[in-house]
Design a protein around this motif. Sequence first.
Motif, PDB file in Angstrom:
ATOM      1  N   SER A  12      43.565  47.931  31.020  1.00 40.85           N
ATOM      2  CA  SER A  12      44.730  47.689  30.164  1.00 40.85           C
ATOM      3  C   SER A  12      45.937  47.380  31.028  1.00 40.85           C
ATOM      4  O   SER A  12      46.078  47.920  32.128  1.00 40.85           O
ATOM      5  N   TYR A  13      46.785  46.509  30.519  1.00 43.18           N
ATOM      6  CA  TYR A  13      48.128  46.355  31.078  1.00 43.18           C
ATOM      7  C   TYR A  13      49.074  46.918  30.022  1.00 43.18           C
ATOM      8  O   TYR A  13      49.222  46.312  28.958  1.00 43.18           O
ATOM      9  N   GLY A  14      49.654  48.056  30.278  1.00 43.29           N
ATOM     10  CA  GLY A  14      50.479  48.687  29.258  1.00 43.29           C
ATOM     11  C   GLY A  14      49.643  48.939  28.010  1.00 43.29           C
ATOM     12  O   GLY A  14      48.580  49.549  28.096  1.00 43.29           O
ATOM     13  N   LYS A  42      38.121  37.122  32.157  1.00 41.90           N
ATOM     14  CA  LYS A  42      37.138  36.789  33.193  1.00 41.90           C
ATOM     15  C   LYS A  42      37.669  37.073  34.591  1.00 41.90           C
ATOM     16  O   LYS A  42      37.002  37.708  35.415  1.00 41.90           O
ATOM     17  N   SER A  43      38.862  36.581  34.847  1.00 42.00           N
ATOM     18  CA  SER A  43      39.460  36.750  36.170  1.00 42.00           C
ATOM     19  C   SER A  43      39.747  38.222  36.453  1.00 42.00           C
ATOM     20  O   SER A  43      39.491  38.719  37.562  1.00 42.00           O
ATOM     21  N   THR A  44      40.225  38.931  35.471  1.00 38.88           N
ATOM     22  CA  THR A  44      40.510  40.362  35.633  1.00 38.88           C
ATOM     23  C   THR A  44      39.234  41.116  36.002  1.00 38.88           C
ATOM     24  O   THR A  44      39.232  41.962  36.906  1.00 38.88           O
ATOM     25  N   LEU A  46      36.527  39.922  37.496  1.00 37.14           N
ATOM     26  CA  LEU A  46      36.122  39.567  38.857  1.00 37.14           C
ATOM     27  C   LEU A  46      37.009  40.274  39.883  1.00 37.14           C
ATOM     28  O   LEU A  46      36.540  40.754  40.910  1.00 37.14           O
ATOM     29  N   ARG A  47      38.307  40.355  39.556  1.00 35.35           N
ATOM     30  CA  ARG A  47      39.244  40.980  40.482  1.00 35.35           C
ATOM     31  C   ARG A  47      39.029  42.490  40.569  1.00 35.35           C
ATOM     32  O   ARG A  47      39.357  43.100  41.588  1.00 35.35           O
ATOM     33  N   CYS A  48      38.481  43.086  39.514  1.00 35.17           N
ATOM     34  CA  CYS A  48      38.124  44.511  39.586  1.00 35.17           C
ATOM     35  C   CYS A  48      36.966  44.726  40.561  1.00 35.17           C
ATOM     36  O   CYS A  48      36.860  45.791  41.171  1.00 35.17           O
ATOM     37  N   LEU A  52      40.981  44.074  43.623  1.00 35.01           N
ATOM     38  CA  LEU A  52      42.304  43.460  43.575  1.00 35.01           C
ATOM     39  C   LEU A  52      43.036  43.962  42.338  1.00 35.01           C
ATOM     40  O   LEU A  52      44.257  43.905  42.263  1.00 35.01           O
ATOM     41  N   GLU A  53      42.261  44.431  41.355  1.00 36.77           N
ATOM     42  CA  GLU A  53      42.823  45.133  40.199  1.00 36.77           C
ATOM     43  C   GLU A  53      42.144  46.495  40.113  1.00 36.77           C
ATOM     44  O   GLU A  53      40.961  46.629  40.430  1.00 36.77           O
ATOM     45  N   GLU A  54      42.899  47.477  39.669  1.00 32.16           N
ATOM     46  CA  GLU A  54      42.363  48.823  39.473  1.00 32.16           C
ATOM     47  C   GLU A  54      41.945  48.950  38.006  1.00 32.16           C
ATOM     48  O   GLU A  54      42.782  48.812  37.119  1.00 32.16           O
ATOM     49  N   PHE A  85      39.212  31.776  45.589  1.00 36.95           N
ATOM     50  CA  PHE A  85      40.204  31.743  44.517  1.00 36.95           C
ATOM     51  C   PHE A  85      40.481  30.303  44.089  1.00 36.95           C
ATOM     52  O   PHE A  85      40.103  29.349  44.762  1.00 36.95           O
ATOM     53  N   GLN A  86      41.251  30.218  42.998  1.00 39.70           N
ATOM     54  CA  GLN A  86      41.667  28.909  42.520  1.00 39.70           C
ATOM     55  C   GLN A  86      42.516  28.173  43.564  1.00 39.70           C
ATOM     56  O   GLN A  86      42.383  26.976  43.748  1.00 39.70           O
ATOM     57  N   ASN A  87      43.383  28.914  44.228  1.00 38.66           N
ATOM     58  CA  ASN A  87      44.379  28.265  45.084  1.00 38.66           C
ATOM     59  C   ASN A  87      44.167  28.471  46.588  1.00 38.66           C
ATOM     60  O   ASN A  87      45.117  28.607  47.347  1.00 38.66           O
ATOM     61  N   PHE A 162      33.453  33.601  42.770  1.00 38.06           N
ATOM     62  CA  PHE A 162      34.243  32.366  42.667  1.00 38.06           C
ATOM     63  C   PHE A 162      35.094  32.452  41.403  1.00 38.06           C
ATOM     64  O   PHE A 162      34.566  32.506  40.290  1.00 38.06           O
ATOM     65  N   ASP A 163      36.415  32.456  41.574  1.00 39.63           N
ATOM     66  CA  ASP A 163      37.312  32.530  40.418  1.00 39.63           C
ATOM     67  C   ASP A 163      37.964  31.174  40.191  1.00 39.63           C
ATOM     68  O   ASP A 163      38.952  30.849  40.839  1.00 39.63           O
ATOM     69  N   GLU A 164      37.415  30.388  39.275  1.00 42.14           N
ATOM     70  CA  GLU A 164      37.983  29.074  38.941  1.00 42.14           C
ATOM     71  C   GLU A 164      38.188  28.224  40.196  1.00 42.14           C
ATOM     72  O   GLU A 164      39.245  27.616  40.380  1.00 42.14           O
TER      73      GLU A 164
HETATM   74  P1  ADP Z   1      44.097  33.237  36.819  1.00 38.41           P
HETATM   75  O1  ADP Z   1      44.104  31.757  36.900  1.00 38.41           O
HETATM   76  O2  ADP Z   1      43.345  33.900  37.943  1.00 38.41           O
HETATM   77  O3  ADP Z   1      43.739  33.765  35.461  1.00 38.41           O
HETATM   78  P2  ADP Z   1      46.872  33.609  36.258  1.00 38.41           P
HETATM   79  O4  ADP Z   1      47.614  32.360  36.607  1.00 38.41           O
HETATM   80  O5  ADP Z   1      46.537  33.930  34.838  1.00 38.41           O
HETATM   81  O6  ADP Z   1      45.555  33.663  37.161  1.00 38.41           O
HETATM   82  O7  ADP Z   1      47.632  34.842  36.866  1.00 38.41           O
HETATM   83  C1  ADP Z   1      48.099  34.847  38.198  1.00 38.41           C
HETATM   84  C2  ADP Z   1      48.655  36.237  38.505  1.00 38.41           C
HETATM   85  O8  ADP Z   1      49.552  36.636  37.484  1.00 38.41           O
HETATM   86  C3  ADP Z   1      47.572  37.296  38.564  1.00 38.41           C
HETATM   87  O9  ADP Z   1      47.883  38.206  39.591  1.00 38.41           O
HETATM   88  C4  ADP Z   1      47.638  37.973  37.221  1.00 38.41           C
HETATM   89  O10 ADP Z   1      47.249  39.334  37.315  1.00 38.41           O
HETATM   90  C5  ADP Z   1      49.103  37.841  36.869  1.00 38.41           C
HETATM   91  N1  ADP Z   1      49.305  37.699  35.421  1.00 38.41           N
HETATM   92  C6  ADP Z   1      48.587  36.938  34.578  1.00 38.41           C
HETATM   93  N2  ADP Z   1      49.008  37.079  33.317  1.00 38.41           N
HETATM   94  C7  ADP Z   1      50.058  37.937  33.375  1.00 38.41           C
HETATM   95  C8  ADP Z   1      50.928  38.495  32.387  1.00 38.41           C
HETATM   96  N3  ADP Z   1      50.826  38.217  31.093  1.00 38.41           N
HETATM   97  N4  ADP Z   1      51.879  39.344  32.815  1.00 38.41           N
HETATM   98  C9  ADP Z   1      51.995  39.650  34.103  1.00 38.41           C
HETATM   99  N5  ADP Z   1      51.200  39.165  35.073  1.00 38.41           N
HETATM  100  C10 ADP Z   1      50.241  38.323  34.710  1.00 38.41           C
END
Ligand code: ADP
Length: 229
Positions: A12-14, A42-44, A46-48, A52-54, A85-87, A162-164
């Motif tokens: 969860s974020y908040g 999906k990205s969240t 993979l990052r877990c 990179l994410e808790e 990563f993507q970038n 591989f994330d995007e």
């Molecule tokens: P991805 O292409 O990997 O999904 P994003 O461009 O969505 O990446 O996100 C890039 C960064 O911004 C990541 O670290 C992600 O955790 C953070 N992020 C994505 N969405 C939000 C959001 N709504 N609020 C705050 N941070 C976010």
Amino acid sequence: KSIIRIRDLHKSYGDTEVLKGIDMDVYKGEVVVILGPSGSGKSTMLRCVNRLEEPTSGHIYFEDTEITDKKTNINEVRKHVGMVFQNFNLFPHLTAKKNVMIAQEKVLKRSKEEAERIAIEQLQRVGLGDRMDHYPDGLSGGQQQRVAIARALAMNPHVMLFDEATSALDPELVRGVLDVMRELAREGMTMMVVTHEMGFARDVADHVVFMENGVVIERGAPDEVFNNP
Ligand code: ADP
Ligand code: ADP
């Protein structure tokens, strides 16, 4: 035996629950492709896997190590779990070869000579044998991404995430990166791949997982899931 095991993963974020109980197994030599709309988590997820994410709750295991155990040294895990990563995330002031050498020297404590030998080998493997002394801004996006793949491979990973990896590339540059990924799959690399490339999913995946809104809505072999109405 699975290399990666994910059990009841929540994040969860908040107040916003982004992952709502994900279970997944990735077996040795298997390519798992994760599909789903943007924002589905999906990205969240993979990052877990390389912390990179808790996660908020749940468990992730890499071989016999629990990644989500706070006592686990995540740097040890990251030695075996390569991430693209993507970038690209290359150092702009270092050549392709130096970019592939630096983590080997700093993290694996390989000698300069060995790191260089392996960098050359891996850059050749991704088709950049003639670009090793170029800086990132002298390379196309597709070539930069292949340097990033070579950098991950130089660590001898047991699994690659591989994330995007092709999402930031111009269409004409996507193919070269996908070809490298196909070749890795053919060689038996274990891979978790988040992508929008349906052709890749259809041809290369052993297992396809569809996510939506933080849950897995469908999974199976590509010929099962793609032929469903
Ligand atoms: P991805 O292409 O990997 O999904 P994003 O461009 O969505 O990446 O996100 C890039 C960064 O911004 C990541 O670290 C992600 O955790 C953070 N992020 C994505 N969405 C939000 C959001 N709504 N609020 C705050 N941070 C976010
Ligand atoms: P996908 O990879 O499937 O596009 P993400 O895992 O990047 O999805 O994002 C899932 C959801 O989590 C999105 O709604 C995104 O905005 C949100 N999110 C990602 N990172 C953060 C963050 N650091 N803070 C707040 N919300 C985030």
